[in-house]
Design a protein around this motif. Sequence first.
Motif, PDB file in Angstrom:
ATOM      1  N   LEU A   1      53.158 172.752  48.675  1.00 31.86           N
ATOM      2  CA  LEU A   1      54.583 172.620  48.366  1.00 31.86           C
ATOM      3  C   LEU A   1      54.842 172.403  46.880  1.00 31.86           C
ATOM      4  O   LEU A   1      55.875 172.814  46.355  1.00 31.86           O
ATOM      5  CB  LEU A   1      55.183 171.458  49.164  1.00 31.86           C
ATOM      6  N   LEU A   2      53.909 171.768  46.188  1.00 32.33           N
ATOM      7  CA  LEU A   2      54.144 171.388  44.790  1.00 32.33           C
ATOM      8  C   LEU A   2      53.366 172.222  43.779  1.00 32.33           C
ATOM      9  O   LEU A   2      53.487 171.998  42.568  1.00 32.33           O
ATOM     10  CB  LEU A   2      53.779 169.906  44.596  1.00 32.33           C
ATOM     11  N   LYS A   3      52.599 173.204  44.239  1.00 37.08           N
ATOM     12  CA  LYS A   3      51.668 173.905  43.346  1.00 37.08           C
ATOM     13  C   LYS A   3      52.357 174.641  42.207  1.00 37.08           C
ATOM     14  O   LYS A   3      51.776 174.797  41.121  1.00 37.08           O
ATOM     15  CB  LYS A   3      50.788 174.862  44.146  1.00 37.08           C
ATOM     16  N   ASP A   4      53.572 175.125  42.406  1.00 34.26           N
ATOM     17  CA  ASP A   4      54.254 175.897  41.365  1.00 34.26           C
ATOM     18  C   ASP A   4      55.361 175.109  40.669  1.00 34.26           C
ATOM     19  O   ASP A   4      56.138 175.682  39.898  1.00 34.26           O
ATOM     20  CB  ASP A   4      54.853 177.172  41.963  1.00 34.26           C
ATOM     21  N   LYS A   5      55.446 173.818  40.915  1.00 30.70           N
ATOM     22  CA  LYS A   5      56.518 173.019  40.352  1.00 30.70           C
ATOM     23  C   LYS A   5      56.152 172.477  38.968  1.00 30.70           C
ATOM     24  O   LYS A   5      54.985 172.287  38.637  1.00 30.70           O
ATOM     25  CB  LYS A   5      56.857 171.856  41.285  1.00 30.70           C
ATOM     26  N   GLU A   6      57.189 172.245  38.166  1.00 31.60           N
ATOM     27  CA  GLU A   6      56.998 171.668  36.840  1.00 31.60           C
ATOM     28  C   GLU A   6      57.531 170.235  36.765  1.00 31.60           C
ATOM     29  O   GLU A   6      57.012 169.428  35.994  1.00 31.60           O
ATOM     30  CB  GLU A   6      57.700 172.532  35.784  1.00 31.60           C
ATOM     31  N   LEU A   7      58.562 169.958  37.549  1.00 31.11           N
ATOM     32  CA  LEU A   7      59.164 168.633  37.558  1.00 31.11           C
ATOM     33  C   LEU A   7      59.248 168.098  38.983  1.00 31.11           C
ATOM     34  O   LEU A   7      59.516 168.851  39.923  1.00 31.11           O
ATOM     35  CB  LEU A   7      60.580 168.671  36.965  1.00 31.11           C
ATOM     36  N   ILE A   8      59.016 166.806  39.135  1.00 30.11           N
ATOM     37  CA  ILE A   8      59.202 166.135  40.424  1.00 30.11           C
ATOM     38  C   ILE A   8      60.152 164.965  40.205  1.00 30.11           C
ATOM     39  O   ILE A   8      59.988 164.190  39.252  1.00 30.11           O
ATOM     40  CB  ILE A   8      57.874 165.608  41.001  1.00 30.11           C
ATOM     41  N   ALA A   9      61.150 164.857  41.069  1.00 33.20           N
ATOM     42  CA  ALA A   9      62.073 163.731  41.029  1.00 33.20           C
ATOM     43  C   ALA A   9      61.906 162.937  42.322  1.00 33.20           C
ATOM     44  O   ALA A   9      62.093 163.482  43.412  1.00 33.20           O
ATOM     45  CB  ALA A   9      63.507 164.214  40.878  1.00 33.20           C
ATOM     46  N   LEU A  10      61.539 161.684  42.203  1.00 30.81           N
ATOM     47  CA  LEU A  10      61.401 160.819  43.370  1.00 30.81           C
ATOM     48  C   LEU A  10      62.736 160.123  43.606  1.00 30.81           C
ATOM     49  O   LEU A  10      63.222 159.381  42.747  1.00 30.81           O
ATOM     50  CB  LEU A  10      60.302 159.780  43.157  1.00 30.81           C
TER      51      LEU A  10
ATOM     52  N   MET B   1      59.039 162.814  36.968  1.00 27.91           N
ATOM     53  CA  MET B   1      57.650 162.895  36.535  1.00 27.91           C
ATOM     54  C   MET B   1      57.220 164.351  36.370  1.00 27.91           C
ATOM     55  O   MET B   1      57.865 165.279  36.897  1.00 27.91           O
ATOM     56  CB  MET B   1      56.728 162.171  37.512  1.00 27.91           C
ATOM     57  N   ASP B   2      56.164 164.547  35.623  1.00 28.42           N
ATOM     58  CA  ASP B   2      55.610 165.870  35.374  1.00 28.42           C
ATOM     59  C   ASP B   2      54.782 166.291  36.586  1.00 28.42           C
ATOM     60  O   ASP B   2      53.836 165.605  36.971  1.00 28.42           O
ATOM     61  CB  ASP B   2      54.740 165.832  34.113  1.00 28.42           C
ATOM     62  N   ALA B   3      55.126 167.423  37.180  1.00 31.35           N
ATOM     63  CA  ALA B   3      54.454 167.862  38.405  1.00 31.35           C
ATOM     64  C   ALA B   3      53.019 168.315  38.153  1.00 31.35           C
ATOM     65  O   ALA B   3      52.197 168.299  39.074  1.00 31.35           O
ATOM     66  CB  ALA B   3      55.246 168.996  39.058  1.00 31.35           C
ATOM     67  N   LYS B   4      52.714 168.725  36.936  1.00 34.09           N
ATOM     68  CA  LYS B   4      51.373 169.222  36.636  1.00 34.09           C
ATOM     69  C   LYS B   4      50.403 168.103  36.261  1.00 34.09           C
ATOM     70  O   LYS B   4      49.243 168.116  36.677  1.00 34.09           O
ATOM     71  CB  LYS B   4      51.440 170.235  35.483  1.00 34.09           C
TER      72      LYS B   4
ATOM     73  N   LYS C   1      62.232 168.287  30.484  1.00 33.84           N
ATOM     74  CA  LYS C   1      61.049 169.095  30.189  1.00 33.84           C
ATOM     75  C   LYS C   1      60.497 168.838  28.787  1.00 33.84           C
ATOM     76  O   LYS C   1      59.285 168.960  28.564  1.00 33.84           O
ATOM     77  CB  LYS C   1      61.378 170.583  30.363  1.00 33.84           C
ATOM     78  N   SER C   2      61.377 168.485  27.857  1.00 25.85           N
ATOM     79  CA  SER C   2      60.932 168.287  26.478  1.00 25.85           C
ATOM     80  C   SER C   2      60.615 166.824  26.167  1.00 25.85           C
ATOM     81  O   SER C   2      60.110 166.522  25.085  1.00 25.85           O
ATOM     82  CB  SER C   2      62.007 168.787  25.504  1.00 25.85           C
ATOM     83  N   ALA C   3      60.902 165.928  27.120  1.00 24.45           N
ATOM     84  CA  ALA C   3      60.700 164.501  26.873  1.00 24.45           C
ATOM     85  C   ALA C   3      59.219 164.159  26.730  1.00 24.45           C
ATOM     86  O   ALA C   3      58.349 164.843  27.282  1.00 24.45           O
ATOM     87  CB  ALA C   3      61.318 163.683  27.996  1.00 24.45           C
TER      88      ALA C   3
END
Length: 224
Positions: free
Chosen positions: A41-50, A134-137, A168-170
């Motif tokens: 589910l998360l393999k192609d994601k760049e950002l994760i929001a909990l 958080m950064d998904a990678k 993304k730039s943070a």
Amino acid sequence: MPEATTPLAGERPPRPPFDAEKFFGEELLIKPKVTKSTAELLKDKELIALYFSASWCPPCRQFSPWLKQFYETHAKSAKLEIIYVSSDKTIPSFEDYYKTMPWLAVPGEKGSAAIKQRLANTFGIMGIPALMIMDAKTGQFISGSGREDVSNANNDTAKGKAVIEQWKSAERKPLSEAAGAVGGSGGLLMSILMYFARNPMFLFGLLYLYKWGKKQIMGEGQEL
């Protein structure tokens, strides 16, 4: 076989890959009672929001529609995924609330409580709703002000895109620093209100003691 390289003096050792299954559990819900592999589910994601939230929380119910609009507008292009971390005490109340959401969730079944508690501790959650980015990678921490960022975008597409670019730039930080971020609103007062919302009988007990004490004081005054 290639030889392992040793970092030069002054260089940081390479960061180990982020293990999403270890962090969130092997499977996540895509809708009530339906799970899929977390890694898939998360393999192609760049950002994760909990998203720390609950059905019994009025501010959460107010914020969720805003977050849903933000997600449906930006998630696909931004490669953003939201994971719902519920504070509901029963499976039915969790599922009734979660079925209104289009994103993933930590399962509510037995064994998930430890994962939810660990996530809450990692991000220092003191009140809900809270949206931690958080950064998904890499699994690194980005921001604890996700709720404020989404609210300030005010369902404006251009402002929403600016929020995504900001995330993304943070600067990325280790998760050990996440607990110092603002994870919710209202601080101590909000935490107290949330406790009473979860435990109404405790509030009734305090009110009973207050009335009993007042009656005792009034009685003593009459005797004088």
